[in-house]
Design an enzyme around this catalytic site. Structure first.
Site, short mmCIF file in Angstrom:
data_model
loop_
_atom_site.label_atom_id
_atom_site.label_comp_id
_atom_site.label_asym_id
_atom_site.label_seq_id
_atom_site.Cartn_x
_atom_site.Cartn_y
_atom_site.Cartn_z
N SER A 260 0.83 -1.20 0.00
CA SER A 260 0.00 0.00 0.00
C SER A 260 0.87 1.25 0.00
O SER A 260 2.08 1.19 0.22
CB SER A 260 -0.88 0.02 1.25
N LYS A 261 0.21 2.38 -0.22
CA LYS A 261 0.92 3.65 -0.22
C LYS A 261 1.58 3.88 1.15
O LYS A 261 2.66 4.44 1.23
CB LYS A 261 -0.08 4.77 -0.53
#
Ligand code: GLU
Length: 516
Positions: A260-261
């Protein structure tokens, strides 16, 4: 078979590198088979639409060299390629499913569905709109078609839901996973169409893949649970389904869960190909391009996250190590869906940097000189092009990212103003000024070329007097560079030139003497 594949992102934000990998695998497969690569924008969910996302996707894939034959940005014989522009064509397919008994109208208000879900939750069950519950809901099955038609004519909002037959096994043939079978009792009657005339993802996706004559659907694993519905939709329409390949997830470096970011922020790497400026929050997310990664490095790294070409050609299998550096053309040649892993692929930052370093080394000296030249000029320093080029080619092997150039090479362009304290404490022993004065004397008297300096300094002075080579040479380096880094000392002296070197040593003698 005329292979036709599509990359079908939804414009809901910046494209995650997992999506880039999906596009890449589609591209490799299309090129390898002399097929067509299509870019279709799936924007049926207008609530998730983000301005600028479509343009971002196009720019990112263009930067990476992933080319399209047809698509929203270039047109083609199967257009339009944006689902919102195809809106008028979907209703007829929803109607067809209703007519043939594969779908029905449902009128349940969101509040009624919510209440149902709560009622089930209270009994520790999960509500599913399916063959066991649809009879007790408000739809054309429970109310009858006449009543349903009356409501529709009166303008009551509705949705069209797919009607799964009870208790049948549905098998998805997946090129990576083999046969994946699911019983229809596990599946809910998904909404396909809404009375505002918009199809949902599922209907639009199947209609478009069919009408665009897509032969292979290569997409992320997160779509595998939807695949049985898609298979049933093809059956309901009487169309031949494309082949499916569901790609493994890109995982966090530690391996537990989807990349994920937040992982990128936490560990300092981008999860998006290009920098993204969120139009709503104003938040900026870093991109591979802006961090100085080369597109070939990103492509090569992503290609190997979930796939590898197997053993080298001619290898008897004893050595499973494969060639890791592959150009786009080599990837096209070697790509093989059957070698895609079923398991998620862990993102590896060190590996990403390794690829970047390798590809940086492949840049021409001229290109690297251009990069350095810009950084030198940006600091208001004038330096002859040949000098910049010489430094660039000498220092290239130490560089991974263009942004490191100035830091790594700055002492070629400006004399040190301070000296690393630790290095000074360790190297600049009492009396070092005298040795440095001797170095100046040598540089002033011997021919200014490698062998002569080497002989005079290292042999005739240091060795002959049984002095400590490390202490003297590192002090000289400290004087010239400010810290104990850099290329071979004599090469460094020759590059800087006699005058500059002597002035730097002189200055160090003055500064370090008074400071001691
Ligand atoms: N629009 C879907 C997405 O954003 C595409 C899924 C598919 O390829 O079928 O990932």
């Amino acid at each position: 078979m005329n292979v036709r594949v599509r990359f079908a992102p939804s414009p809901t934000g910046p494209l995650h590198i997992g999506g880039v990998r999906t596009a890449l695998y589609n591209y490799l497969f299309a090129r390898q088979n002399g097929g067509k690569m299509i870019l279709r924008i799936e924007d049926t969910d207008q609530t998730r639409f983000v301005p600028g996302a479509e343009q971002y996707i196009i720019e990112a894939l263009d930067w990476l060299g992933i080319e399209f034959d047809e698509g929203v940005h270039i047109g083609g014989p199967y257009g339009p390629y944006r689902q919102s522009d195809r809106k008028p064509m979907y209703r007829q397919y929803a109607d067809q499913l209703i007519r043939d008994g594969w779908a029905y109208y449902a009128f349940d208000r969101p509040e009624a569905l919510d209440a149902k879900r709560k009622e089930y939750e209270a009994q520790k069950k999960t509500f599913q709109y399916d063959c066991t519950t649809r009879g007790s809901m408000e739809n054309s099955i429970s109310l009858g078609m006449e009543e349903a038609q009356r409501r529709i004519d009166a303008g009551v909002p509705y949705v069209v839901r797919f009607m799964f037959p009870d208790n049948i096994d549905i098998t998805v043939h997946d090129l990576i996973r083999g046969d994946v079978t699911m019983n229809s009792r596990l599946l809910d009657d998904k909404v396909l169409f809404k009375s505002d005339g918009m199809p949902t993802y599922h209907l639009a996706n199947i209609v478009d893949d069919h009408t665009m004559e897509i032969t292979h659907v290569i997409r992320g694993e997160e779509w595998l649970p939807s695949a049985p519905l898609h298979v049933m939709l093809y059956k309901a329409f009487g169309w031949q389904a494309p082949m499916f390949a569901h790609l493994p997830l890109l995982l966090k470096p530690e391996g537990n869960g989807k990349l994920s970011k937040r992982d990128g922020d936490r560990l300092g790497f981008p999860v998006f190909p290009l920098e993204w400026h969120d139009p709503k929050s104003g938040e900026v997310s870093s991109g591979y391009r802006e961090q100085g990664y080369l597109p070939q490095a990103v492509v090569n790294m992503l290609a190997l996250l979930g796939w590898n070409p197997g053993k080298r050609e001619g290898d008897n299998g004893a050595n499973p190590v494969f060639q890791e550096l592959m150009t786009m053309d080599e990837l096209i040649k070697l790509f093989d869906i059957s070698h895609i892993s079923k398991n998620g692929a862990k993102f590896n930052l060190d590996k990403a940097k390794w690829f970047q370093h390798e590809y940086f080394q492949q840049l021409s000296d001229d290109t690297v000189a251009d990069m350095l030249d810009k950084q030198v000029k940006a600091r208001g320093i004038e330096a002859p092009r040949e000098y910049v080029a010489k430094v660039a080619s000498m220092m290239k092997e130490r560089i991974t990212f263009p942004s490191e150039l100035w830091d790594t090479c700055c002492y070629f362009f400006q004399a040190p103003t301070e000296y690393n304290e630790k290095d000074v404490a360790k190297r600049w022993q009492p009396g070092m000024e005298n040795h440095m004065a001797k170095v100046i004397e040598i540089l002033q008297t011997v021919p200014f070329e490698h062998d002569a300096i080497h002989q005079a300094l290292l042999e005739d002075y240091i060795k002959a007097n049984q002095l400590n080579t490390g202490a003297i040479m590192n002090s000289l380096r400290l004087a010239v560079v400010g810290r104990t880094v850099g290329p071979d000392m004599i090469t460094l002296v020759l590059t800087l030139g006699k005058k500059e070197t002597i002035s730097r040593v002189q200055r160090a003698i003055e500064k370090l003497k008074t400071e001691n």
